[in-house]
Write a protein that holds these residues in place. Structure first.
Motif, PDB file in Angstrom:
ATOM      1  N   VAL A 254       0.841  -1.202   0.000  1.00  9.52           N
ATOM      2  CA  VAL A 254       0.000   0.000   0.000  1.00  9.52           C
ATOM      3  C   VAL A 254       0.876   1.252   0.000  1.00  9.52           C
ATOM      4  CG1 VAL A 254      -1.719   1.332   1.278  1.00  9.52           C
ATOM      5  CG2 VAL A 254      -1.951  -1.148   1.107  1.00  9.52           C
ATOM      6  N   ALA A 255       1.936   1.245   0.820  1.00  8.94           N
ATOM      7  CA  ALA A 255       2.846   2.397   0.838  1.00  8.94           C
ATOM      8  C   ALA A 255       3.448   2.630  -0.541  1.00  8.94           C
ATOM      9  CB  ALA A 255       3.956   2.173   1.868  1.00  8.94           C
ATOM     10  N   PHE A 256       3.809   1.542  -1.225  1.00  8.91           N
ATOM     11  CA  PHE A 256       4.357   1.637  -2.578  1.00  8.91           C
ATOM     12  C   PHE A 256       3.344   2.257  -3.537  1.00  8.91           C
ATOM     13  CE2 PHE A 256       4.686  -0.603  -6.747  1.00  8.91           C
ATOM     14  CZ  PHE A 256       5.857  -0.018  -7.186  1.00  8.91           C
ATOM     15  N   GLN A 257       2.077   1.851  -3.435  1.00 11.23           N
ATOM     16  CA  GLN A 257       1.054   2.412  -4.308  1.00 11.23           C
ATOM     17  C   GLN A 257       0.815   3.889  -4.010  1.00 11.23           C
ATOM     18  OE1 GLN A 257      -0.618   1.035  -7.067  1.00 11.23           O
ATOM     19  NE2 GLN A 257      -1.006   3.235  -7.242  1.00 11.23           N
ATOM     20  N   LEU A 258       0.851   4.254  -2.740  1.00  9.79           N
ATOM     21  CA  LEU A 258       0.664   5.662  -2.395  1.00  9.79           C
ATOM     22  C   LEU A 258       1.796   6.516  -2.950  1.00  9.79           C
ATOM     23  CD1 LEU A 258      -0.664   5.455   1.284  1.00  9.79           C
ATOM     24  CD2 LEU A 258      -1.941   5.502  -0.871  1.00  9.79           C
ATOM     25  N   ARG A 259       2.995   5.977  -2.925  1.00 13.65           N
ATOM     26  CA  ARG A 259       4.119   6.689  -3.548  1.00 13.65           C
ATOM     27  C   ARG A 259       3.891   6.806  -5.056  1.00 13.65           C
ATOM     28  NH1 ARG A 259       6.391  10.148  -1.979  1.00 13.65           N
ATOM     29  NH2 ARG A 259       7.374   9.153  -0.184  1.00 13.65           N
ATOM     30  N   ASP A 260       3.388   5.742  -5.670  1.00  8.74           N
ATOM     31  CA  ASP A 260       3.114   5.766  -7.096  1.00  8.74           C
ATOM     32  C   ASP A 260       2.020   6.785  -7.426  1.00  8.74           C
ATOM     33  OD1 ASP A 260       3.804   4.404  -9.660  1.00  8.74           O
ATOM     34  OD2 ASP A 260       1.680   3.940  -9.660  1.00  8.74           O
ATOM     35  N   ILE A 342       2.393   6.985   4.168  1.00  7.69           N
ATOM     36  CA  ILE A 342       3.486   6.153   3.646  1.00  7.69           C
ATOM     37  C   ILE A 342       4.468   5.822   4.756  1.00  7.69           C
ATOM     38  CG2 ILE A 342       5.510   6.155   2.121  1.00  7.69           C
ATOM     39  CD1 ILE A 342       3.831   7.821   0.140  1.00  7.69           C
ATOM     40  N   GLU A 343       4.813   6.813   5.556  1.00 13.75           N
ATOM     41  CA  GLU A 343       5.767   6.589   6.652  1.00 13.75           C
ATOM     42  C   GLU A 343       5.205   5.618   7.681  1.00 13.75           C
ATOM     43  OE1 GLU A 343       8.327   9.180   9.976  1.00 13.75           O
ATOM     44  OE2 GLU A 343       7.105  10.204   8.464  1.00 13.75           O
ATOM     45  N   GLU A 344       3.927   5.777   8.035  1.00 21.87           N
ATOM     46  CA  GLU A 344       3.305   4.888   9.020  1.00 21.87           C
ATOM     47  C   GLU A 344       3.257   3.444   8.515  1.00 21.87           C
ATOM     48  OE1 GLU A 344      -0.455   6.739   9.442  1.00 21.87           O
ATOM     49  OE2 GLU A 344       0.315   8.428  10.635  1.00 21.87           O
ATOM     50  N   LEU A 345       2.851   3.279   7.262  1.00 19.73           N
ATOM     51  CA  LEU A 345       2.752   1.939   6.693  1.00 19.73           C
ATOM     52  C   LEU A 345       4.117   1.278   6.553  1.00 19.73           C
ATOM     53  CD1 LEU A 345       0.084   2.685   3.956  1.00 19.73           C
ATOM     54  CD2 LEU A 345      -0.181   0.999   5.793  1.00 19.73           C
ATOM     55  N   THR A 346       5.117   2.055   6.175  1.00 19.28           N
ATOM     56  CA  THR A 346       6.458   1.498   6.049  1.00 19.28           C
ATOM     57  C   THR A 346       6.985   1.061   7.410  1.00 19.28           C
ATOM     58  OG1 THR A 346       6.878   2.946   4.148  1.00 19.28           O
ATOM     59  CG2 THR A 346       8.791   1.934   5.197  1.00 19.28           C
ATOM     60  N   THR A 347       6.717   1.861   8.432  1.00 20.16           N
ATOM     61  CA  THR A 347       7.152   1.512   9.791  1.00 20.16           C
ATOM     62  C   THR A 347       6.483   0.225  10.263  1.00 20.16           C
ATOM     63  OG1 THR A 347       7.551   3.843  10.357  1.00 20.16           O
ATOM     64  CG2 THR A 347       7.224   2.305  12.185  1.00 20.16           C
ATOM     65  N   SER A 348       5.174   0.111  10.046  1.00 16.91           N
ATOM     66  CA  SER A 348       4.470  -1.108  10.484  1.00 16.91           C
ATOM     67  C   SER A 348       4.913  -2.315   9.671  1.00 16.91           C
ATOM     68  CB  SER A 348       2.958  -0.911  10.386  1.00 16.91           C
ATOM     69  OG  SER A 348       2.566  -0.675   9.041  1.00 16.91           O
ATOM     70  N   ALA A 349       5.204  -2.106   8.386  1.00 15.31           N
ATOM     71  CA  ALA A 349       5.676  -3.209   7.548  1.00 15.31           C
ATOM     72  C   ALA A 349       7.013  -3.729   8.049  1.00 15.31           C
ATOM     73  CB  ALA A 349       5.807  -2.743   6.096  1.00 15.31           C
ATOM     74  N   LEU A 350       7.927  -2.838   8.355  1.00 10.61           N
ATOM     75  CA  LEU A 350       9.247  -3.260   8.816  1.00 10.61           C
ATOM     76  C   LEU A 350       9.168  -3.943  10.174  1.00 10.61           C
ATOM     77  CD1 LEU A 350      11.392  -0.186   7.674  1.00 10.61           C
ATOM     78  CD2 LEU A 350      11.258  -2.450   6.621  1.00 10.61           C
ATOM     79  N   ALA A 351       8.256  -3.495  11.016  1.00 12.31           N
ATOM     80  CA  ALA A 351       8.075  -4.159  12.314  1.00 12.31           C
ATOM     81  C   ALA A 351       7.589  -5.594  12.110  1.00 12.31           C
ATOM     82  CB  ALA A 351       7.086  -3.373  13.171  1.00 12.31           C
ATOM     83  N   ALA A 352       6.656  -5.792  11.188  1.00 18.37           N
ATOM     84  CA  ALA A 352       6.160  -7.144  10.900  1.00 18.37           C
ATOM     85  C   ALA A 352       7.261  -8.016  10.328  1.00 18.37           C
ATOM     86  CB  ALA A 352       4.986  -7.063   9.926  1.00 18.37           C
ATOM     87  N   LEU A 353       8.095  -7.439   9.481  1.00 20.21           N
ATOM     88  CA  LEU A 353       9.203  -8.201   8.885  1.00 20.21           C
ATOM     89  C   LEU A 353      10.166  -8.676   9.962  1.00 20.21           C
ATOM     90  CD1 LEU A 353      10.835  -9.161   6.401  1.00 20.21           C
ATOM     91  CD2 LEU A 353      11.925  -6.899   6.403  1.00 20.21           C
ATOM     92  N   ARG A 354      10.562  -7.781  10.828  1.00 20.01           N
ATOM     93  CA  ARG A 354      11.537  -8.157  11.872  1.00 20.01           C
ATOM     94  C   ARG A 354      10.939  -9.168  12.847  1.00 20.01           C
ATOM     95  NH1 ARG A 354      12.981  -2.455  11.064  1.00 20.01           N
ATOM     96  NH2 ARG A 354      15.062  -2.431  10.128  1.00 20.01           N
ATOM     97  N   ALA A 355       9.641  -9.047  13.115  1.00 16.56           N
ATOM     98  CA  ALA A 355       8.988 -10.020  13.996  1.00 16.56           C
ATOM     99  C   ALA A 355       8.935 -11.395  13.348  1.00 16.56           C
ATOM    100  CB  ALA A 355       7.582  -9.547  14.347  1.00 16.56           C
TER     101      ALA A 355
END
Length: 378
Positions: A254-260, A342-355
């Motif tokens: 979603v963050a990627f699409q918002l950037r697009d 975008i910043e919020e979604l990227t932060t939550s995405a990275l948290a899920a990845l590390r978990a």
């Protein structure tokens, strides 16, 4: 690299499995695609040479550019679930994930037709190119109708060949079967997202909720989440890792699409591959526009609201009016609001990845991909 070079590289030896596919993955994907397209095209061209126009167009489209994001995410799903970077299985997985580019080709060719787009990556879209072929040759009927029919068929060919490429991957049947749920879900979700997109344009639903539903299906699932799922499934990932990768991919997509969406209004056409403002001309109901209209209405900014509302779906929108829309969206705070999302979604995405804790070096590579997919470039 020429087509001949692509084909030669495809048949180059991999030094008995010593080649590391982590290194320059897009080049490996490119070689796999070039080899498959040649092999898939030869039998039908022996039967009907006229179809060479379609095969040539699809080959040029697939090999003519693209970021190879979907195969890259799928590869790092494979590696994150413990898949090897070398050997015959790794080579086969490169072929499997490369097939995603054929689904992407189908989606883009059909999307350009649906949106009546004239150009992509600085070249005429498929339906425009085939309409010109018809007109130049003086054939019977309407050039535009021929171009439309050709683009539908060439997109269908890409989808059919995607299945052939994936199913023909030299991996055990059980391994491919494990990835089938991801493969099936991805193909259905992108079509559902595309339908929702055109439905939203037709009904005029300008809500933020509708825009985000499209983003989740048409981009997030198809571009990031399902490719990760597919690669991880090929490596035998369990439900916990798969769930974590899907959560990461959903938010990042979603963050990627918002950037697009921002690039579609503010971006440089030489970078985006499409004229600035095309999303406005096509009437796409993006979150950027939804928030722009909502914020303008809430602030009583009638001029800004009218500027944005009038631009949506105006096929004759000029560059001057695109610039007016840019100023209006910035003035009411829509651009800043999307940047925060975008910043919020990227932060939550990275948290899920590390978990999820995928195997090294997938975490670092996926973090880098997240930065590339969401960075501000306008």
């Amino acid at each position: 690299m020429s087509q001949a070079d692509h084909e030669a590289d495809q048949h180059a030896p991999d030094h008995h499995g010593a080649e590391d596919y982590d290194a320059d993955l897009p080049a490996h994907v490119e070689r796999a695609l070039a080899g498959f397209l040649r092999e898939a095209g030869e039998p039908i061209l022996d039967v009907e040479p006229t179809f060479g126009h379609a095969v040539e167009a699809l080959t040029g489209f697939v090999l003519g550019g693209g970021k190879r994001l979907r195969p890259t995410f799928a590869w790092w799903g494979w590696r994150g679930a413990g898949g090897a970077s070398r050997g015959t299985d790794a080579r086969a997985v490169v072929r499997a994930v490369a097939s995603l580019e054929l689904i992407q080709a189908c989606a883009l060719i059909h999307d350009d037709l649906i949106d009546s787009s004239d150009s992509r990556r600085g070249s005429p879209t498929v339906h425009v190119a085939f309409a010109k072929r018809h007109a130049d040759a003086g054939w019977l009927g309407q050039p535009a109708a021929f171009g439309q029919a050709a683009s539908v068929l060439i997109g269908d060919l890409a989808l059919a060949w995607a299945e052939d490429m994936f199913a023909g991957t030299p991996l055990p049947a059980a391994t491919l079967d494990a990835a089938r749920p991801a493969w099936r879900a991805m193909r259905t979700e992108v079509l559902a997202g595309q339908y929702l997109d055109v439905h939203t344009q037709a009904t005029g639903d300008a809500s933020a909720e509708a825009a985000l539903r499209i983003d989740r299906l048409k981009t997030a699932a198809y571009t990031v989440a399902r490719p990760l799922h597919l690669g991880a499934a090929l490596a035998g990932a369990g439900p916990e890792l798969t769930g974590g990768l899907l959560a990461f991919g959903g938010d990042l997509g979603v963050a990627f699409q918002l950037r697009d969406d921002l690039l579609g209004v503010f971006g440089d056409p030489s970078v985006t591959g499409k004229p600035a403002g095309d999303d406005l001309r096509e009437g796409k109901r993006t979150l950027l526009l939804a928030l722009g209209l909502e914020l303008a209405a809430g602030q009583g900014s009638e001029a800004e609201h009218a500027t944005v509302a009038a631009a949506v779906g105006d096929a004759g929108l000029t560059e001057d009016r695109v610039e007016q829309v840019r100023r209006a969206l910035t003035a009411v705070g829509a651009v800043d609001a999307v940047e925060r999302r975008i910043e919020e979604l990227t932060t939550s995405a990275l948290a899920a990845l590390r978990a999820a804790d995928p195997a090294a070096p997938a975490v670092d590579e996926l973090v880098a991909l997240a930065a590339r997919a969401t960075r501000r470039t306008y």
